[in-house]
Design a protein around this motif. Structure first.
Motif, PDB file in Angstrom:
ATOM      1  N   UNK A   1       0.809  -1.234   0.000  1.00  0.00           N
ATOM      2  CA  UNK A   1       0.000   0.000   0.000  1.00  0.00           C
ATOM      3  C   UNK A   1       0.837   1.275   0.000  1.00  0.00           C
ATOM      4  N   UNK A   2       1.999   1.225   0.647  1.00  0.00           N
ATOM      5  CA  UNK A   2       2.874   2.393   0.671  1.00  0.00           C
ATOM      6  C   UNK A   2       3.438   2.666  -0.722  1.00  0.00           C
ATOM      7  N   UNK A   3       3.843   1.617  -1.415  1.00  0.00           N
ATOM      8  CA  UNK A   3       4.372   1.786  -2.774  1.00  0.00           C
ATOM      9  C   UNK A   3       3.294   2.311  -3.724  1.00  0.00           C
TER      10      UNK A   3
ATOM     11  N   UNK B   1       1.619   6.611  -7.040  1.00  0.00           N
ATOM     12  CA  UNK B   1       0.457   7.350  -7.534  1.00  0.00           C
ATOM     13  C   UNK B   1       0.641   8.855  -7.349  1.00  0.00           C
ATOM     14  N   UNK B   2       1.396   9.236  -6.308  1.00  0.00           N
ATOM     15  CA  UNK B   2       1.544  10.655  -5.992  1.00  0.00           C
ATOM     16  C   UNK B   2       2.989  11.128  -6.100  1.00  0.00           C
ATOM     17  N   UNK B   3       3.847  10.354  -6.783  1.00  0.00           N
ATOM     18  CA  UNK B   3       5.275  10.680  -6.773  1.00  0.00           C
ATOM     19  C   UNK B   3       5.576  12.028  -7.429  1.00  0.00           C
ATOM     20  N   UNK B   4       4.840  12.389  -8.487  1.00  0.00           N
ATOM     21  CA  UNK B   4       5.100  13.666  -9.141  1.00  0.00           C
ATOM     22  C   UNK B   4       4.809  14.828  -8.204  1.00  0.00           C
ATOM     23  N   UNK B   5       3.687  14.740  -7.490  1.00  0.00           N
ATOM     24  CA  UNK B   5       3.348  15.798  -6.539  1.00  0.00           C
ATOM     25  C   UNK B   5       4.325  15.804  -5.373  1.00  0.00           C
TER      26      UNK B   5
END
Length: 288
Positions: A265-267, A272-276
């Motif tokens: 779930x952490x990955x 999913x939000x890495x760009x932000x």
């Protein structure tokens, strides 16, 4: 002669690029190897893991047995509740504090910003015994139970994560032009209204990055969760994983399987939000 000089410059640049790529490759491999080994270990039997050999066939049974060996779902539920509420509480307080420190000058504002960051230089372990004794004294004198409760861990985690969250958000808010708030004030907004209607909507990147940081730190924390919780009703995933070793027997295979399930779930959230997350952290590092 000029051509020879140009070629030598190109060769030097190529060598630097190759050296940089080699270093980056080593760093990536060093980062991925523990995760890959964790996954492979989760598919090995206890005997194969003890001898360090990859068993055949692959043992998927570990992922079924890990849920039966201990009530892993209860630890997962506790972690989601505690980490989720901690993230909301910490962000709610850090957003207002970070904005105030970044945009308003008040007596001691400069010292306050430095002090907030300085608190992160003190090892958290030094707070463990005083914090535990304080919680026990509160329970004995006022009858308010804090140890082995959700609020106890949420208060503890929030207190630890708020200072650094303020520092991150302070740097991000400092990059937002003050003219935006002034324009909102001219249009009739109060200071609070300008913050809610104008500043926060354009600050979602930094807020999400800070929220991810808070959630991940709370998700992985073991020391305080181990001391401040006493049974399965409040214990988190790191405590549950620790019970696979030394509880009844050393089941490293099940511990690795549980670690993989915990990481998923952490990955998912991070990718999913890495760009932000990346843009928010870099924006906050520009000025502050």
């Amino acid at each position: 002669m000029a051509k020879s000089y140009t070629e030598s410059i190109k060769i030097k640049k190529r060598r630097k690029r190759i050296a940089a790529n080699i270093i980056l490759t080593i760093m990536v491999i060093s980062s991925i190897f523990p995760i890959a080994w964790m996954f492979l270990s989760s598919l090995m039997t206890q005997g194969d893991l003890a001898t360090g050999t990859l068993g055949k066939p692959i043992n998927w049974q570990n992922y079924i047995e890990m849920w039966k060996n201990i009530n892993f779902f209860a630890y997962l539920k506790n972690s989601l509740i505690i980490c989720g509420v901690t993230t909301l509480v910490t962000l709610s307080l850090a957003v207002f504090a970070g904005y105030a420190v970044a945009k308003y000058k008040f007596p001691g504002s400069g010292i306050f910003g430095s002090t907030v960051l300085a608190t992160q230089m003190i090892p958290g372990m030094m707070f463990l015994l005083p914090l535990y004794m304080m919680f026990i004294n509160v329970q004995e004198k006022f009858g308010i139970k804090i140890v082995n409760t959700y609020p106890g861990l949420i208060i503890t985690y929030s207190a630890f994560f708020i200072p650094f969250s303020i520092w991150i958000l302070r740097g991000f808010f400092a990059t937002i032009p003050k003219e935006l708030e002034e324009a909102a004030r001219i249009d009739g907004c109060s200071k609070f209204g300008a913050l809610i209607r104008v500043i926060l909507p354009i600050s979602t990147t930094g807020i999400i990055a800070t929220g991810i940081y808070i959630f991940l730190m709370a998700w992985d924390e073991l020391l305080f969760a181990w001391v401040l919780t006493t049974d399965i009703s409040t214990q988190t995933i790191p405590v549950g994983i620790r019970l696979y070793v030394g509880n009844f027997q050393n089941r490293y295979d099940l511990m690795m399987a549980a670690s993989v399930v915990t990481t998923i779930p952490v990955l998912i959230m991070f990718f999913a939000l890495q760009k932000k997350f990346i843009s928010g952290m870099t924006a906050g590092a520009v000025k502050g």
